[in-house]
Design an enzyme around this catalytic site. Structure first.
Site, PDB file in Angstrom:
ATOM      1  CG  LEU A   1      67.818  76.553  16.755  1.00  0.00           C
ATOM      2  CD1 LEU A   1      68.228  77.594  17.793  1.00  0.00           C
ATOM      3  CD2 LEU A   1      69.058  75.842  16.197  1.00  0.00           C
TER       4      LEU A   1
ATOM      5  N   GLY B   1      62.476  84.096  12.290  1.00  0.00           N
ATOM      6  CA  GLY B   1      61.669  84.397  13.464  1.00  0.00           C
ATOM      7  C   GLY B   1      61.708  83.224  14.420  1.00  0.00           C
ATOM      8  N   GLY B   2      61.564  83.482  15.718  1.00  0.00           N
ATOM      9  CA  GLY B   2      61.616  82.402  16.688  1.00  0.00           C
ATOM     10  C   GLY B   2      62.918  81.639  16.572  1.00  0.00           C
ATOM     11  CG  ASP B   3      62.822  77.342  16.967  1.00  0.00           C
ATOM     12  OD1 ASP B   3      61.876  77.755  16.262  1.00  0.00           O
ATOM     13  OD2 ASP B   3      62.854  76.193  17.447  1.00  0.00           O
ATOM     14  CD  GLU B   4      59.723  79.194  12.038  1.00  0.00           C
ATOM     15  OE1 GLU B   4      59.655  80.177  11.264  1.00  0.00           O
ATOM     16  OE2 GLU B   4      58.744  78.530  12.376  1.00  0.00           O
TER      17      GLU B   4
END
Length: 331
Positions: free
Chosen positions: A201, A241-244
């Site tokens: 993102l 994970g995170g924005d992945e």
């Protein structure tokens, strides 16, 4: 007819066998001890939801203890036929049972199988079947063993697996599930029909910094929903994970892959926050065809390099890396 089931099970009677000095005469004391141990044995098996079964060949006589009748939802001591009992297994378990049973009768000593049944009372249950094949002069004459209710064990396992395979924030597949499926796809021999998309993102950090982590979580959930809408036929959508995020999708050609990427990029462009304090969110995508005989780690590395190229080119776009051409700008 003697109780052959009891003969082939370890019971308190085994503890009462004659020692090397010869048989011991029965006494009131050891008879009482035997009865107490026998009762304890029966109660333990019943508490563990374990029953004993026997199937004789070739007359096809079936003998069950009461616990097995209970597992199958049948009246104790009611008449049994193999066709009727096998019909209570779910289709997949019936297929597996037929396969392992036939192999054991043909040339094996026995088998263990976890199978699902739909009891006569309509309850779905999991049972663990252990079987031993008895032979005389090499010819199978009977099968016997235990059947145990493992429904609770299976339910707990499924719950734990669901937790492990599901991302808690978005409800998408987890990274562990993604890695497992990517390995499976690359090893299946059908990998040339699929592609891998890796997605980041754009401006997600700004959402967190400006609007707070709750807004960040809401943004991740919105992204998950938009991705799922953009690729409703995807084999898997996962949050790494995170924005992945990652997508595994059926894909017949590079042109198909470009069309899929373009649709996802278009869907993942929106604004987060109020009109006075909002952040534009978009997506950068790196994609790669999944070719047969190419290891999963190499496919992932190729898509990751393509993602880096998309972000370096200004974000809100997608890139494919072709093996014959290091970077092909198709956005």
């Amino acid at each position: 007819m003697p109780n052959r089931l009891q003969h082939h099970c370890e019971t308190p009677h085994d503890a009462m066998k004659p020692d090397r000095d010869g048989p011991r005469p029965p006494t009131a004391e050891n008879s009482k001890q035997f009865n107490q141990l026998q009762e304890l044995f029966d109660k333990s098996f019943k508490a563990a939801r374990v029953g004993i079964w026997e199937y004789t060949l070739p007359d096809e006589t079936i003998t069950w203890t009461d616990t097995v009748y209970e597992l199958f939802g049948l009246e104790p001591r009611s008449s049994l036929t193999r066709a009727a009992t096998v019909a209570l297994y779910t289709p997949e378990s019936r297929r597996k049972l037929t396969e392992v049973r036939s192999a054991a009768i043909k040339n094996g000593d026995g088998f263990t199988l976890d199978a699902q049944i739909n009891s006569a009372t309509g309850e779905l249950r999991w049972i663990r079947i252990t079987a031993i094949v008895e032979r005389q002069d090499g010819v199978p004459v009977r099968l016997f063993g235990m059947k145990q209710d493992i429904t609770a064990e299976k339910t707990l396992f499924d719950q734990l697996r669901h937790v492990a395979e599901t991302d808690a924030v978005t409800g998408l597949a987890s990274r562990a599930k993604f890695e497992s499926m990517l390995d499976e796809v690359t090893a299946s021999g059908l990998s040339g029909r699929k592609a891998l998309l890796l997605l980041d993102l754009d401006n997600f950090k700004t959402v967190n910094d400006r609007l707070g982590h709750q807004a960040g979580d809401d943004c991740l959930r919105e992204a998950a929903q938009r991705i799922s809408q953009a690729v409703p036929d995807a084999a898997l959508v996962a949050r790494l994970g995170g924005d992945e995020f990652a997508i595994i999708h059926d894909c017949a050609s590079v042109q198909d892959l470009e069309d899929i990427c373009r649709g996802v990029v278009e869907k993942l462009e929106w604004r987060v926050g109020s009109s006075r304090n909002d952040v534009k969110v978009s997506a950068s995508i790196g994609a790669a065809m999944i070719w047969q005989a190419i290891p999963a780690k190499d496919i992932f590395a190729e898509a990751d390099r393509a993602l880096y190229a998309a972000k370096a080119a200004g974000k809100n776009s997608f890139r494919l890396l072709h093996r014959a051409d290091p970077i092909a700008d198709v956005a």
